[in-house]
Write an enzyme that holds these catalytic residues in place. Structure first.
Site, PDB file in Angstrom:
ATOM      1  N   ARG A  77       0.799  -1.044   0.062  1.00 29.30           N
ATOM      2  CA  ARG A  77      -0.047   0.010   0.293  1.00 29.30           C
ATOM      3  C   ARG A  77       0.904   1.298   0.002  1.00 29.30           C
ATOM      4  O   ARG A  77       1.764   1.320   0.727  1.00 29.30           O
ATOM      5  CB  ARG A  77      -0.935  -0.035   1.177  1.00 29.30           C
ATOM      6  CG  ARG A  77      -1.887  -1.142   1.252  1.00 29.30           C
ATOM      7  CD  ARG A  77      -2.527  -1.209   2.563  1.00 29.30           C
ATOM      8  NE  ARG A  77      -3.452  -2.340   2.756  1.00 29.30           N
ATOM      9  CZ  ARG A  77      -3.161  -3.389   3.468  1.00 29.30           C
ATOM     10  NH1 ARG A  77      -1.864  -3.710   3.746  1.00 29.30           N
ATOM     11  NH2 ARG A  77      -4.112  -4.200   3.436  1.00 29.30           N
ATOM     12  N   SER A 141       7.417  -5.426   6.911  1.00 29.72           N
ATOM     13  CA  SER A 141       6.688  -6.472   7.638  1.00 29.72           C
ATOM     14  C   SER A 141       7.287  -7.852   7.927  1.00 29.72           C
ATOM     15  O   SER A 141       6.663  -9.018   7.693  1.00 29.72           O
ATOM     16  CB  SER A 141       5.255  -6.936   7.336  1.00 29.72           C
ATOM     17  OG  SER A 141       4.502  -5.758   6.939  1.00 29.72           O
ATOM     18  N   ASP A 195       5.621  -3.323  10.976  1.00 31.36           N
ATOM     19  CA  ASP A 195       4.232  -2.936  10.970  1.00 31.36           C
ATOM     20  C   ASP A 195       3.458  -3.139  12.177  1.00 31.36           C
ATOM     21  O   ASP A 195       2.623  -2.101  12.343  1.00 31.36           O
ATOM     22  CB  ASP A 195       3.493  -3.944   9.815  1.00 31.36           C
ATOM     23  CG  ASP A 195       3.639  -5.296  10.113  1.00 31.36           C
ATOM     24  OD1 ASP A 195       4.705  -5.822  11.044  1.00 31.36           O
ATOM     25  OD2 ASP A 195       3.176  -6.290   9.632  1.00 31.36           O
TER      26      ASP A 195
HETATM   27  P1  ADP Z   1      -1.125  -7.661   4.474  1.00 34.06           P
HETATM   28  O1  ADP Z   1      -0.626  -9.051   5.461  1.00 34.06           O
HETATM   29  O2  ADP Z   1      -0.419  -7.970   3.422  1.00 34.06           O
HETATM   30  O3  ADP Z   1      -0.410  -6.671   5.351  1.00 34.06           O
HETATM   31  P2  ADP Z   1      -3.777  -7.847   5.194  1.00 34.06           P
HETATM   32  O4  ADP Z   1      -3.664  -7.488   6.794  1.00 34.06           O
HETATM   33  O5  ADP Z   1      -5.101  -7.349   4.538  1.00 34.06           O
HETATM   34  O6  ADP Z   1      -2.529  -7.830   4.411  1.00 34.06           O
HETATM   35  O7  ADP Z   1      -3.887  -9.682   5.489  1.00 34.06           O
HETATM   36  C1  ADP Z   1      -4.317 -10.259   4.295  1.00 34.06           C
HETATM   37  C2  ADP Z   1      -4.481 -11.748   4.754  1.00 34.06           C
HETATM   38  O8  ADP Z   1      -5.632 -11.883   5.629  1.00 34.06           O
HETATM   39  C3  ADP Z   1      -4.598 -12.635   3.686  1.00 34.06           C
HETATM   40  O9  ADP Z   1      -3.281 -13.372   3.268  1.00 34.06           O
HETATM   41  C4  ADP Z   1      -5.648 -13.892   4.591  1.00 34.06           C
HETATM   42  O10 ADP Z   1      -4.879 -14.888   4.982  1.00 34.06           O
HETATM   43  C5  ADP Z   1      -6.324 -13.016   5.346  1.00 34.06           C
HETATM   44  N1  ADP Z   1      -7.537 -12.565   4.864  1.00 34.06           N
HETATM   45  C6  ADP Z   1      -8.163 -11.688   3.756  1.00 34.06           C
HETATM   46  N2  ADP Z   1      -9.285 -11.822   3.771  1.00 34.06           N
HETATM   47  C7  ADP Z   1      -9.920 -12.608   4.870  1.00 34.06           C
HETATM   48  C8  ADP Z   1     -11.270 -13.094   5.166  1.00 34.06           C
HETATM   49  N3  ADP Z   1     -12.228 -12.534   4.665  1.00 34.06           N
HETATM   50  N4  ADP Z   1     -11.231 -13.666   6.275  1.00 34.06           N
HETATM   51  C9  ADP Z   1     -10.081 -14.124   6.904  1.00 34.06           C
HETATM   52  N5  ADP Z   1      -8.977 -13.904   6.751  1.00 34.06           N
HETATM   53  C10 ADP Z   1      -8.718 -13.156   5.555  1.00 34.06           C
HETATM   54 MG    MG Z   2      -0.186  -5.408   6.958  1.00 36.69          MG
END
Ligand code: ADP
Ligand code: MG
Length: 447
Positions: A77, A141, A195
């Site tokens: 992001r 992260s 993060d």
């Molecule tokens: P990042 O880890 O890249 O910072 P996020 O915090 O958005 O991104 O987390 C993404 C992760 O969250 C995905 O890889 C998945 O494992 C989990 N996730 C995404 N959508 C859902 C959902 N609807 N329900 C449960 N877990 C989810």
């Molecule tokens: Mg994140």
């Protein structure tokens, strides 16, 4: 002879006890956390790295417009964040990119070029004028041994990342070099933050009672402000009274594992490491479910007549799909399964519940450990800033955490608030950048 339904129920109740985190288990986790935290802070052998961040909590008066780059486990992001100096932060512009799988395991140069391209797209998308210098905060992260606010070496990749020639390198230097290759020298990296640290800083900018940041997304981790005199491994005379410690709790290793945990770990890119993360975070819950599904199909207890090969690909069932099943949206069509019986649907919902409940209970026990480390009797209010789609979107996840917090801490649990902070990791790193820049300017004025 046991009938089919009985056999399924026997399997599921064994599964439940293999995944169960009882109250005594949770208490054991809390105690083990305290031991490992203490060892980690003293620089002794520990599965918690307890990394100093060189950052304290903000005062809430930070002001201005800043750029942040948040490299998560799944998403990149790029954000322009405006701080009003009065505890309000607003995202003025944001671009999100789902990180391409081949970039995660390319060369470091290719990965960082891709990150620079995402920043470039952000500028294009929002028509930002590039005539002046931009100060960018970099949320990264992954575990970094930070040597200052603007430098740190990657200790080891986690989650799905394996890009070569990055481990052991300064990630700010790698980003700066990629920005130079893309002729974007007008961007200066003002701060490097984990993060979790970003999430805590954002949470405490909004609310001074916030004293913990937690990530529950692709990966999981946490941080909290520690008294400098307790950070025995880096005695710094004249240091500020507190510093945020990035625990790297995904590495915590003192947990009871079962056969599926062991199978998942052995086949993972980092066997033996990130044991807590592999039981808790979004990257792995779908994979745990897949291993259980294959086991049940092989035993003739699920999707009878369908070959288990349908589910043979590693990481092919995603946590989103498992979470969807809990919410009543099954994923059967995604795998070409039609006419699925009600018994099979119920089995999948049970698997989803069992796996997510363990994740939530371990995460909550770990939070209880950190809160009681800071405040043994939980006499003060504690707001826990939480960022990540797992916490935000998995049905019932926060309730499951609250339940075990109550069991562990009784009345004290009422003084703990779990607060989702959307995009907290990005917003927080912008705030860290603001503080860094302010201190820098002050130094220039005073010299
Ligand atoms: P990042 O880890 O890249 O910072 P996020 O915090 O958005 O991104 O987390 C993404 C992760 O969250 C995905 O890889 C998945 O494992 C989990 N996730 C995404 N959508 C859902 C959902 N609807 N329900 C449960 N877990 C989810
Ligand atoms: Mg994140």
């Amino acid at each position: 002879m046991m009938n089919h339904i009985d056999a399924i129920n026997v399997f599921l109740s064994r599964l439940e006890s293999n995944f169960c985190v009882t109250l005594p288990d949770a208490r054991t986790i809390v105690e083990a956390f305290h031991r490992e935290m203490s060892a980690g802070l003293a620089g002794k052998e520990s599965s918690l790295q307890m990394i100093p961040s060189f950052v304290g909590r903000p005062c809430g008066a930070e002001k201005g417009r800043y750029l942040a780059l948040d490299l998560g486990g799944t998403n990149i992001r790029v954000l322009a964040v405006e701080l009003d100096g009065n505890r309000n932060a607003a995202i003025r512009a944001v671009s999100r990119f789902v990180i391409e799988q081949d970039k995660m395991c390319a060369t470091g140069e290719e990965l960082f070029d891709y990150i620079a391209d995402c920043i470039h797209l952000f500028f294009k998308e929002h028509g930002v004028d590039v005539q002046r210098t931009f100060h960018l905060s970099f949320t990264f992260s992954f575990p970094v041994a930070q040597s200052s606010l603007t430098s740190g070496r990657l200790i080891a990749w986690t989650k799905k990342f394996t890009a070569c020639n990055v481990e052991g390198q300064d990630v700010v230097a790698l980003l700066t070099a990629a920005l130079a290759r893309r002729r974007m020298e007008f961007i200066r990296v003002a701060a490097l933050a984990n993060d979790t640290v970003g999430t805590l800083v954002a949470g405490s900018y909004f609310d001074p009672s916030c004293d913990m940041g937690v990530i529950l997304g692709t990966g999981t981790n946490a941080c909290y402000p520690e008294r400098s005199d307790r950070i025995l491994k880096c005695p710094e005379p004249g240091a500020p009274s507190e510093m945020i410690i990035n625990m790297e709790w995904g590495g915590f290793s003192q947990l009871k594992t079962n056969i599926y945990d062991r199978l998942l770990d052995e086949a993972s890119p980092n066997p033996g490491r990130q044991r807590l993360e592999k039981m808790v975070s979004g990257m792995y819950l779908g994979e745990l479910a897949r291993l259980i599904i294959v086991d049940m199909m092989t035993k003739g207890l699920l999707f009878c007549g369908v070959s288990p090969d349908v589910f043979s690909g590693q990481y092919l069932l995603h946590t989103e799909q498992l979470s969807g099943a809990a919410a009543g949206f099954d994923f059967f069509a995604d795998f070409g399964l039609t006419d699925v019986s009600e018994t099979d649907s119920r089995t999948i919902r049970e698997i989803s519940r069992i796996i997510s409940a363990r994740s939530a209970r371990i995460a909550a026990a770990a939070i209880a450990a950190v809160v009681t480390w800071m405040d043994a009797k939980v006499e003060r209010f504690h707001t826990i800033a939480i960022d990540g789609a797992l916490f935000e979107k998995y049905p019932g996840y926060p309730d499951c955490m609250i339940e075990i917090l109550h069991d562990l801490l009784g009345e004290g649990a009422r003084r703990i608030r779990l607060a989702p902070v959307r995009d907290g990791s990005g917003i927080g790193s912008a705030i860290i950048g603001a503080v860094a820049l302010h201190n820098h300017l002050e130094r220039d004025v005073n010299n």
